[in-house]
Design an enzyme around this catalytic site. Structure first.
Site, PDB file in Angstrom:
ATOM      1  NE  ARG A 157      -2.181   0.533   3.763  1.00 33.96           N
ATOM      2  CZ  ARG A 157      -2.137   1.550   4.611  1.00 33.96           C
ATOM      3  NH1 ARG A 157      -2.776   2.667   4.327  1.00 33.96           N
ATOM      4  NH2 ARG A 157      -1.484   1.459   5.758  1.00 33.96           N
ATOM      5  CB  ILE A 158       1.155   4.132  -2.228  1.00 35.92           C
ATOM      6  CG1 ILE A 158       1.727   3.172  -3.265  1.00 35.92           C
ATOM      7  CG2 ILE A 158       1.894   5.467  -2.260  1.00 35.92           C
ATOM      8  CD1 ILE A 158       1.649   3.618  -4.679  1.00 35.92           C
ATOM      9  CB  SER A 176      12.655   1.034  -8.792  1.00 38.98           C
ATOM     10  OG  SER A 176      12.109  -0.231  -8.763  1.00 38.98           O
ATOM     11  CG  HIS A 252      24.673  -3.109  -4.281  1.00 31.01           C
ATOM     12  ND1 HIS A 252      24.429  -2.088  -5.173  1.00 31.01           N
ATOM     13  CD2 HIS A 252      23.595  -3.944  -4.381  1.00 31.01           C
ATOM     14  CE1 HIS A 252      23.282  -2.298  -5.796  1.00 31.01           C
ATOM     15  NE2 HIS A 252      22.751  -3.430  -5.324  1.00 31.01           N
ATOM     16  CB  SER A 255      20.859 -10.192  -5.016  1.00 30.32           C
ATOM     17  OG  SER A 255      21.980  -9.632  -5.681  1.00 30.32           O
TER      18      SER A 255
END
Ligand code: DGY
Length: 287
Positions: A157-158, A176, A252, A255
């Site tokens: 939800r924004i 993003s 970073h 992932s």
């Protein structure tokens, strides 16, 4: 068809690409980023490009590639390193690797949140430097997760940013990087956070105004920050943020599990192969 791969990638991805028998591969066989001049030379005349988030694929690269280039496959979920307007103008299709790194990145966000709010790097350092003299009731206290509220920017939800900043004990940024989110976490944002709040960013460094973050941390406007991303990357070792005890910075690695990076490499290979064959890609970025 010929493709250019801009770095050494997990062998599963390279095997998928080479065993398909669809293209010949030229690769920059190094763990280090390809020098710009080598990228410009390497991409010339290629039909496909498999690149990383650290390769800036802009007009210059596209010009150097020439009209053969039809597919760009990035081994990343993020695509802020790609000049999308230029790419679209030239009719080039783009593959990327969303979703398959969500779990690994979420795990890292939790790890970084805990490391930051419970002051783990600082505590480890105290053990090594002799700062651990005895058990002290007020020493190395931090903030716990129990009964706290975590505001996640980039999930579900924004919620208006100001409200999220004001009401969260922990703010985690996962969105993003776009023109809309660039510099979004700035002086105004930090000034709305509680003095006991902890800020975590695992998306892209440029979502944050780092000077404003530094001031917020130094002045005690917020309690601490944990960053897995920065501007620039790598962050220079003399960067002011690295001098702060209440700022934990990782290189970073969101992932960075073997399984995730392997899956990313295979997906990026399959995106490239599908694009070269004119088929629909497993994960195509809609331009
Ligand atoms: C991506 O793929 O965009 C991530 O930032 C890598 O961890």
């Amino acid at each position: 068809m010929q493709v250019f791969v801009t770095r050494r990638i997990p062998r599963e991805g390279l095997a998928a690409l080479s065993q398909a028998g669809v293209c010949s591969i030229q690769q920059w066989e190094s763990d280090e980023p390809i020098p710009r001049s080598e990228l410009l030379a390497g991409v010339a005349g290629k039909h496909g490009l498999l690149c990383l988030l650290s390769d800036r694929i802009d007009k210059e690269v596209l010009d150097a590639a020439g009209s053969n280039l039809k597919i760009i496959s990035t081994l990343s979920a993020g695509f802020d390193h790609l000049a999308l307007e230029e790419i679209k103008k030239r009719g080039i299709r783009v593959g990327y690797t969303p979703d398959i790194l969500t779990d690994a990145t979420a795990e890292l966000s939790v790890a970084l949140l805990l490391a930051t709010c419970r002051r783990l790097p600082e505590s480890v350092e105290e053990v090594k430097n002799g700062g651990w003299t005895t058990w002290k009731p007020l020493w190395m206290c931090g903030y716990g997760l129990s009964n706290s509220s975590v505001g996640i920017i980039g999930l579900g939800r924004i919620v208006p940013l100001a409200k999220l900043a004001e009401e969260s004990d922990f703010v985690v940024v996962t969105c993003s990087l776009t023109p809309d989110t660039k510099g979004m976490c700035n002086k105004d944002f930090f000034s709305r956070m509680k003095k006991t709040s902890v800020f975590i960013n695992t998306s892209r460094g440029a979502v944050v105004n780092q000077e404003d973050l530094y001031q917020a941390l130094v002045s005690g406007q917020i309690a601490a920050a944990g960053l897995d991303v920065a501007t620039p990357e790598p962050l220079p070792t003399d960067h002011p943020l690295l001098s702060l005890k209440n700022c934990v910075i990782l290189p970073h690695i969101g992932s960075a599990t073997y399984a995730t990076r392997s899956a990313m490499s295979v997906l990026s290979a399959n995106n490239l192969l599908a694009g070269l064959k004119g088929e629909s890609m497993p994960s195509e970025l809609q331009l």
